[in-house]
Design an enzyme around this catalytic site. Sequence first.
Site, PDB file in Angstrom:
ATOM      1  N   GLU A 141      36.553  34.555  42.908  1.00 18.71           N
ATOM      2  CA  GLU A 141      37.509  35.522  43.418  1.00 18.71           C
ATOM      3  C   GLU A 141      36.772  36.844  43.625  1.00 18.71           C
ATOM      4  O   GLU A 141      36.212  37.401  42.672  1.00 18.71           O
ATOM      5  CB  GLU A 141      38.676  35.708  42.447  1.00 18.71           C
ATOM      6  CG  GLU A 141      39.690  36.721  42.921  1.00 18.71           C
ATOM      7  CD  GLU A 141      40.902  36.829  42.007  1.00 18.71           C
ATOM      8  OE1 GLU A 141      41.615  37.843  42.126  1.00 18.71           O
ATOM      9  OE2 GLU A 141      41.141  35.913  41.193  1.00 18.71           O
ATOM     10  N   LYS A 171      44.350  36.070  46.549  1.00 18.36           N
ATOM     11  CA  LYS A 171      42.976  35.738  46.131  1.00 18.36           C
ATOM     12  C   LYS A 171      42.951  34.762  44.967  1.00 18.36           C
ATOM     13  O   LYS A 171      42.243  33.759  44.992  1.00 18.36           O
ATOM     14  CB  LYS A 171      42.218  36.997  45.702  1.00 18.36           C
ATOM     15  CG  LYS A 171      41.887  37.986  46.768  1.00 18.36           C
ATOM     16  CD  LYS A 171      41.028  39.115  46.243  1.00 18.36           C
ATOM     17  CE  LYS A 171      41.713  39.963  45.195  1.00 18.36           C
ATOM     18  NZ  LYS A 171      42.833  40.752  45.720  1.00 18.36           N
ATOM     19  N   THR A 172      43.706  35.090  43.928  1.00 18.45           N
ATOM     20  CA  THR A 172      43.652  34.277  42.704  1.00 18.45           C
ATOM     21  C   THR A 172      44.112  32.851  42.979  1.00 18.45           C
ATOM     22  O   THR A 172      43.436  31.882  42.612  1.00 18.45           O
ATOM     23  CB  THR A 172      44.521  34.917  41.609  1.00 18.45           C
ATOM     24  OG1 THR A 172      43.984  36.204  41.276  1.00 18.45           O
ATOM     25  CG2 THR A 172      44.539  34.050  40.363  1.00 18.45           C
TER      26      THR A 172
END
Length: 449
Positions: free
Chosen positions: A171, A127-128
Site C-alpha cells: 500500500e 488503497k487498503t
Amino acid sequence: MANLAGEMQNGTDWQGRSLHLIGVGGAGMSGLARIAVQLGAKVSGSDRNTGPVLDSLRSAGVEVTVGHSADSVPPGADVVYSSAVPPGNPERTRALELGLSQLHRSELLGELTSLKRTVAVTGTHGKTTTTAMVVSALRGAGLDPSWYVGADLAGGEPGAGWGESDVFVVEADESDRSLLALDVEVAVLTNCELDHHATYSDLGDLEATISRFLSGADRAVVWDRPDLLRLVPEGVEVVAYDAPDAASGPGGTAFTWRGAEVVLSVPGVHNAVNASGALEAAMAVGGDPVGAVAGIERFAGTGRRFERVGVTSSGAQLVDDYAHHPTEVAATIAAARSLQPGRVVAVFQPHLYSRTEAFVEQFGEALAGADIGFLLDVYPARERAEDFPGVGSSLLVDSANRAAGETRFAAAGGLGQAAAVVAEVLRPDDICLLMGAGDIGSIAGELTG
C-alpha cells in the site's frame, strides 16, 4: 528490479542489522517491524500507548517500550520514524547525539521494495482494500507474496508479512508523498482526489506527485477514467480497468472481468472496481487468471473496511469503517444500502478540522444517503481547535440536514455520549455504520455489550 540472488544477499545483511522504530504501534510502523524480524533483524520500538498491537509485536520478537525516552534507543541501531514523529522527539534527539542513521518510514519500505518485484497501490480511496485484494488474488493463483497493508487482513492476520515468492504487494501512501521512495514494477492507481491539505497545495500538486510515482513503474494499472489515465507518463505501459456491469446486493457483489463472472462476498459496487484493478495487477506479475478470480472471491475484507463487528442489544447490525472523506462516506453508505436493511444509520466522527472545513457541503451530501445520522465531535489528530475557530461537527449536521431536505441528523458529542444516544434509536433491521479515521470504533463494545 532485484533478483532472488540479490534478495538472499540482502537478507544476510538484514540478519546483522539493528532497527529501532519510533511509534512502532502504528499500522505502517508495526508492519515494517514484523517484516524486519522475519528478515532476521534485531528490532526494538517505542510507542506512547500500550495495547493489543504492542502485545502482538512482542510475541513476534520485537522489544517494545511504552513511552518515548532517550534510553530506549539501542547503540548502533538505525532509527526509523514516521511523519508524525517530530525532530524534537527524545529518541530522535538521542539518535542525533549518537550519530545514528535516521530513516523515514518510507525509506525503510523503499529498501524492502528493492528486494522483490513490487506491486504498489495508491489513490485517495481504496488503497487498503485493493492492496489486500491483490494479495488474495495472488494467493489464489498459488503464489505466496509478501505484503504491506494499512490494516489487518481478515481473520486477524497481520497487515504485513514476508512470503516465499518474488512478489511484494504494498500500500503506497500518498498523504506525505512517501510513495515516491518506493521501487515499483507495477503501480496501481485507484483514484485521485484532494484530501491531505497540509501536504498538497491543490489538486494539481497531488496529480503531479501521482504522475511522478507512476513514472517509476514498468506498468500502470489505472481505473479507466480520463483524468486518471492522463497522469500516466509516456513510456509507461497502461492497463485500464473498470467494472461497469457491477451490481451489489444481499447475495454478494457481482461483475464481469475478462469474460469471467466474479462474485465477491464484500458489499459495494466500489469493491467490484477495486477487485477489477487487483485482478489486473495480479496478472501483471504472472498470476494465473483463473486462480486469481478464485482467490479474490474468497476475499473477506480487512480491518475497519466495512468490518462487521457485531449485533447491538436491539438487534441492529454494527459495521466499523475507516471512511473519513466524503467519497468514502458515500460509498460506505451505498454498500450498506445494497444489503437492503430497514434503515442505514450513519454515525460519523469527522477527522481533522481542516478536512471538515474543506468538505462541509460534500460531507453533507454524502451523509444524506443515510436514513438518520449522528455527528460526533471532530477528532483533532495533529490539529488544534483554536486554529480553526467555528469549525466543528455542527457544520456537518446543518449541511447533512440541508442536503436531506429534512431534519434527520443530530450532534452526538463525544464517544461516551454518542454510544448512549445511538443505542436509543437502533432497531432490529438497521445497519449502523461507525465511520471515521479516529477512535470511533471504540464504542462498538458499548453498543454490542
